[in-house]
Scaffold this motif. Structure first.
Motif, PDB file in Angstrom:
ATOM      1  N   ILE A 135       0.682  -1.122   0.054  1.00 37.21           N
ATOM      2  CA  ILE A 135      -0.043  -0.105  -0.113  1.00 37.21           C
ATOM      3  C   ILE A 135       0.791   1.256  -0.061  1.00 37.21           C
ATOM      4  CG2 ILE A 135      -1.601   1.295   1.323  1.00 37.21           C
ATOM      5  CD1 ILE A 135      -2.615  -1.475   2.310  1.00 37.21           C
ATOM      6  N   ALA A 136       1.953   1.092   0.958  1.00 35.33           N
ATOM      7  CA  ALA A 136       2.737   2.323   0.865  1.00 35.33           C
ATOM      8  C   ALA A 136       3.669   2.568  -0.624  1.00 35.33           C
ATOM      9  CB  ALA A 136       3.996   1.957   2.005  1.00 35.33           C
ATOM     10  N   GLU A 137       3.760   1.448  -1.190  1.00 34.70           N
ATOM     11  CA  GLU A 137       4.310   1.588  -2.719  1.00 34.70           C
ATOM     12  C   GLU A 137       3.190   2.198  -3.515  1.00 34.70           C
ATOM     13  OE1 GLU A 137       7.613   0.271  -5.076  1.00 34.70           O
ATOM     14  OE2 GLU A 137       7.288   0.270  -3.077  1.00 34.70           O
ATOM     15  N   GLY A 138       2.199   2.004  -3.191  1.00 34.79           N
ATOM     16  CA  GLY A 138       1.183   3.013  -4.192  1.00 34.79           C
ATOM     17  C   GLY A 138       1.222   4.321  -4.000  1.00 34.79           C
ATOM     18  N   PHE A 139       1.425   4.978  -2.713  1.00 38.81           N
ATOM     19  CA  PHE A 139       1.694   6.154  -2.449  1.00 38.81           C
ATOM     20  C   PHE A 139       2.623   6.694  -3.193  1.00 38.81           C
ATOM     21  CE2 PHE A 139      -1.447   5.339   1.048  1.00 38.81           C
ATOM     22  CZ  PHE A 139      -1.949   6.827   1.296  1.00 38.81           C
ATOM     23  N   ILE A 140       3.904   5.779  -3.113  1.00 33.73           N
ATOM     24  CA  ILE A 140       5.162   6.454  -3.891  1.00 33.73           C
ATOM     25  C   ILE A 140       5.103   6.614  -5.253  1.00 33.73           C
ATOM     26  CG2 ILE A 140       7.687   5.928  -4.058  1.00 33.73           C
ATOM     27  CD1 ILE A 140       7.283   4.880  -1.133  1.00 33.73           C
ATOM     28  N   THR A 143      -8.942   4.551  -2.479  1.00 30.91           N
ATOM     29  CA  THR A 143      -8.650   3.369  -1.834  1.00 30.91           C
ATOM     30  C   THR A 143      -8.053   3.605  -0.406  1.00 30.91           C
ATOM     31  OG1 THR A 143      -7.834   2.744  -4.030  1.00 30.91           O
ATOM     32  CG2 THR A 143      -7.299   1.123  -2.080  1.00 30.91           C
ATOM     33  N   PHE A 144      -7.356   4.673  -0.184  1.00 25.84           N
ATOM     34  CA  PHE A 144      -6.927   4.922   1.105  1.00 25.84           C
ATOM     35  C   PHE A 144      -8.207   5.244   2.195  1.00 25.84           C
ATOM     36  CE2 PHE A 144      -5.585   8.531   3.832  1.00 25.84           C
ATOM     37  CZ  PHE A 144      -4.688   7.520   4.879  1.00 25.84           C
ATOM     38  N   VAL A 145      -8.822   5.994   1.544  1.00 25.26           N
ATOM     39  CA  VAL A 145      -9.985   6.222   2.452  1.00 25.26           C
ATOM     40  C   VAL A 145     -10.809   5.149   2.677  1.00 25.26           C
ATOM     41  CG1 VAL A 145     -12.066   7.799   2.486  1.00 25.26           C
ATOM     42  CG2 VAL A 145     -10.266   8.900   1.470  1.00 25.26           C
ATOM     43  N   LEU A 146     -11.238   4.512   1.804  1.00 24.21           N
ATOM     44  CA  LEU A 146     -11.805   3.139   2.121  1.00 24.21           C
ATOM     45  C   LEU A 146     -11.235   2.191   2.862  1.00 24.21           C
ATOM     46  CD1 LEU A 146     -14.033   0.936   1.192  1.00 24.21           C
ATOM     47  CD2 LEU A 146     -12.527   0.257  -0.787  1.00 24.21           C
ATOM     48  N   LEU A 147      -9.877   2.101   2.737  1.00 22.87           N
ATOM     49  CA  LEU A 147      -9.135   1.167   3.814  1.00 22.87           C
ATOM     50  C   LEU A 147      -9.321   1.748   5.095  1.00 22.87           C
ATOM     51  CD1 LEU A 147      -5.876   0.400   1.705  1.00 22.87           C
ATOM     52  CD2 LEU A 147      -7.622  -1.219   2.216  1.00 22.87           C
ATOM     53  N   LEU A 148      -9.047   3.166   5.245  1.00 24.90           N
ATOM     54  CA  LEU A 148      -9.208   3.667   6.689  1.00 24.90           C
ATOM     55  C   LEU A 148     -10.364   3.559   7.162  1.00 24.90           C
ATOM     56  CD1 LEU A 148      -7.592   5.417   8.460  1.00 24.90           C
ATOM     57  CD2 LEU A 148      -8.633   7.522   7.411  1.00 24.90           C
ATOM     58  N   VAL A 149     -11.622   3.667   6.332  1.00 28.24           N
ATOM     59  CA  VAL A 149     -12.831   3.448   6.891  1.00 28.24           C
ATOM     60  C   VAL A 149     -12.987   2.134   7.364  1.00 28.24           C
ATOM     61  CG1 VAL A 149     -15.531   3.253   6.359  1.00 28.24           C
ATOM     62  CG2 VAL A 149     -13.877   5.428   5.549  1.00 28.24           C
ATOM     63  N   LEU A 150     -12.839   0.937   6.440  1.00 27.07           N
ATOM     64  CA  LEU A 150     -12.959  -0.274   6.976  1.00 27.07           C
ATOM     65  C   LEU A 150     -12.167  -0.957   8.371  1.00 27.07           C
ATOM     66  CD1 LEU A 150     -13.026  -2.051   3.428  1.00 27.07           C
ATOM     67  CD2 LEU A 150     -15.076  -1.569   5.066  1.00 27.07           C
ATOM     68  N   TRP A 151     -10.757  -0.175   8.233  1.00 26.17           N
ATOM     69  CA  TRP A 151     -10.045  -0.408   9.353  1.00 26.17           C
ATOM     70  C   TRP A 151     -10.572  -0.061  10.799  1.00 26.17           C
ATOM     71  CZ3 TRP A 151      -4.952   0.938   6.599  1.00 26.17           C
ATOM     72  CH2 TRP A 151      -4.460  -0.087   6.004  1.00 26.17           C
ATOM     73  N   ALA A 171      -6.833  -4.915   3.951  1.00 27.81           N
ATOM     74  CA  ALA A 171      -5.544  -4.497   3.089  1.00 27.81           C
ATOM     75  C   ALA A 171      -5.407  -5.155   1.914  1.00 27.81           C
ATOM     76  CB  ALA A 171      -4.283  -4.938   4.100  1.00 27.81           C
ATOM     77  N   PHE A 172      -5.889  -6.626   1.966  1.00 26.84           N
ATOM     78  CA  PHE A 172      -5.654  -7.299   0.472  1.00 26.84           C
ATOM     79  C   PHE A 172      -6.646  -6.593  -0.436  1.00 26.84           C
ATOM     80  CE2 PHE A 172      -2.722 -10.151   2.505  1.00 26.84           C
ATOM     81  CZ  PHE A 172      -1.897 -10.412   1.488  1.00 26.84           C
ATOM     82  N   LEU A 173      -7.922  -6.346   0.040  1.00 27.02           N
ATOM     83  CA  LEU A 173      -8.665  -5.647  -0.935  1.00 27.02           C
ATOM     84  C   LEU A 173      -8.207  -4.428  -1.644  1.00 27.02           C
ATOM     85  CD1 LEU A 173     -11.568  -5.282  -2.097  1.00 27.02           C
ATOM     86  CD2 LEU A 173     -12.295  -3.933   0.293  1.00 27.02           C
ATOM     87  N   GLY A 174      -7.407  -3.607  -0.637  1.00 29.57           N
ATOM     88  CA  GLY A 174      -6.699  -2.397  -1.252  1.00 29.57           C
ATOM     89  C   GLY A 174      -5.844  -2.557  -2.233  1.00 29.57           C
ATOM     90  N   ILE A 175      -4.949  -3.580  -2.081  1.00 28.22           N
ATOM     91  CA  ILE A 175      -3.976  -4.058  -3.030  1.00 28.22           C
ATOM     92  C   ILE A 175      -4.656  -4.709  -4.207  1.00 28.22           C
ATOM     93  CG2 ILE A 175      -2.195  -5.791  -3.658  1.00 28.22           C
ATOM     94  CD1 ILE A 175      -1.807  -5.901  -0.466  1.00 28.22           C
TER      95      ILE A 175
END
Length: 492
Positions: free
Chosen positions: A116-121, A296-304, A318-322
């Motif tokens: 996920i961090a790789e996506g930000f970069i 995707t980040f917002v979705l992950l944050l909400v689900l977490w 996390a795997f959904l986000g990937i």
């Protein structure tokens, strides 16, 4: 901005064949001999009552592996593989048990956090977010570390996975901030500019925010449940009230202490805010991939944040986000394959989790807890409590996760403390807090630690040195400030 990461487990002290064509007793052999000798001694110790026949064998291999990780005769991943190979070939661990750590969902959550961090970069979104932070509070490295601390604190009450919080939210921002100052993991001079300081500080901040709320770390509810079984009911509000003052004091003190203990070479950046504004203008509007990454980040944050209510596991999220990032082309398979930090983290953390679980199954952890409890019989409760809390804190060197130790030892130590006369609620809360606070001792001590270590910015020896010194600082704050505060609010 490149997305490649250098080998975080490389060690320039490793002897190369072309440099030493003949055998020499170089310091590298001392580093290898110490784990071997200590491991062999523990391996052949008599098996105590209550421990399975292979218990001391497993403890010897585990201790040798930990010493190998500290002394680094080989890179981290190599040490871990040697340790698990010995455990399997000696039949101390069945193969299924030895490999079980690689199926551990926390380990895979860590790996997923790297992706996920790789996506930000690769999208540049991380750099854009970093520029916003720099524009707002970027006049000093200390200001940046406080910005990360506030971010972590805001997310903590609603994010039960501290690994997701550290790896999916804080880590990619820090990576971008570091690279903005040309601080990379490829040399000591570069990594010490900013990146190493921010990452080490973020870990120490994470252990504090994890201790402040029951819902800030997955192991906290387990401690709450164990306390309830001993007749001690801890509500969410009571935990937060007791932790709020020592927690806030720690968040103020820790970044400042870290800057003295492990100072970045980039201390003042007065031009950074103007530079950030200019670069944000040059970057222009967000690209489609940046918007997808942000969504995707917002979705992950909400689900977490809502994982308990929605009954959705943090690793599955996390795997959904990937999957979303791969399907939309934000990430490619080559991005994932080339992420050395993620795969090396999978190896060493998976091995240590499996070993720690085996120690529990063989009765070694229970034996250690019982010995500790019986050792404080007859002491005044304050003295006994101090000994128990210190042992509970530092025995975490034997564990590869917070939750594993909480499951194995929290109830044992709480029962021993109450038996010596310690106020039950006070004891339950303190051991509950410690269950998060010891997560910064070493690079394998918690999920967030593994995420930060995998970046390659911090050497293993630095982890142990800084982690131990900061543990003393944190213990002092939570003992003096926390103890006084809990006295004021009537916990003891």
């Amino acid at each position: 901005m490149t997305s490649s990461r250098p080998d975080p487990t490389s060690d320039t002290n490793v002897v190369r064949a072309h440099e030493h064509p003949h055998f020499h007793f170089t310091p590298i052999w001392y580093k290898a001999a110490i784990p071997i000798v200590v491991g062999v001694i523990v391996y052949f110790l008599p098996v105590p009552d209550g421990v399975e026949p292979d218990g001391m064998h497993m403890l010897g291999i585990f201790v040798a592996t930990i010493l190998g990780l500290i002394l680094q005769p080989l890179p981290t991943g190599s040490v871990a593989l040697v340790g698990i190979a010995i455990a399997m070939i000696t039949k101390t661990m069945a193969m299924d048990d030895a490999l079980a750590g690689f199926a551990n969902k926390t380990v895979w959550l860590i790996v997923a956090s790297f992706f996920i961090a790789e996506g930000f970069i690769v999208t540049g979104l991380g750099r854009r977010i970093a520029l916003v932070f720099v524009r707002a509070i970027g006049k000093s490295s200390l200001g940046l570390s406080y910005g990360m601390a506030v971010t972590d604190l805001i997310l903590a009450p609603a994010t039960p996975s501290n690994t997701a919080r550290a790896g999916g939210v804080v880590y990619p921002i820090i990576r971008s901030l570091a690279e903005l100052e040309d601080s990379r993991a490829d040399s000591d001079e570069s990594r010490k500019k900013l990146g190493a300081y921010l990452l080490l500080t973020a870990l120490q901040v994470n252990v504090i925010t994890s201790a402040m709320f029951i819902t800030a770390m997955a192991g906290n509810p387990l401690a709450q449940d164990a306390a309830a079984k001993q007749g001690i009911d801890i509500s969410w509000g009571k935990w937060a009230l007791a932790a709020i003052v020592p927690g806030l004091v720690s968040l103020i003190v820790v970044p400042w202490v870290m800057q003295k203990l492990y100072p970045p070479t980039v201390r003042k950046t007065p031009e950074a805010p103007d530079l950030a504004r200019a670069q944000l203008r040059e970057a222009g509007k967000m690209s489609v991939h940046e918007w997808i990454m942000a969504g995707t980040f917002v979705l992950l944050l909400v689900l977490w944040c809502l994982s308990d209510q929605l009954n959705v596991d943090a690793t599955a999220t996390a795997f959904l986000g990937i999957a979303i990032l791969l399907v939309t082309g934000v990430l490619t398979w080559s991005n994932l394959v080339s992420d050395k930090g993620a795969w090396q983290t999978l190896v060493f953390f998976g091995v240590l989790v499996a070993m720690a679980d085996e120690l529990k199954q063989l009765g070694v952890i229970d034996w250690i807890g019982d010995k500790v409890a019986s050792s404080v019989d007859g002491l005044p409760w304050i003295a006994a409590f101090a000994i128990l809390t210190l042992v509970y804190f530092y025995v975490h060197y034997l564990f590869a996760s917070n939750t594993a130790q909480i499951v194995a030892m929290y109830a044992v130590f709480l029962g021993a403390a109450v038996a010596t006369g310690a106020p039950p609620m006070f004891a339950a809360l303190v051991f509950g807090f410690i269950g998060s606070l010891f997560g910064g001792l070493a690079h394998y001590s918690s999920g967030p630690a593994a995420v930060m270590y995998g970046s390659g910015y911090i050497k293993t020896s630095e982890w142990f040195r800084v982690g131990f010194i900061m543990s003393i600082v944190i213990i002092a704050i939570w003992t003096v400030v926390g103890g006084a505060w809990m006295k004021v609010i009537g916990v003891w």
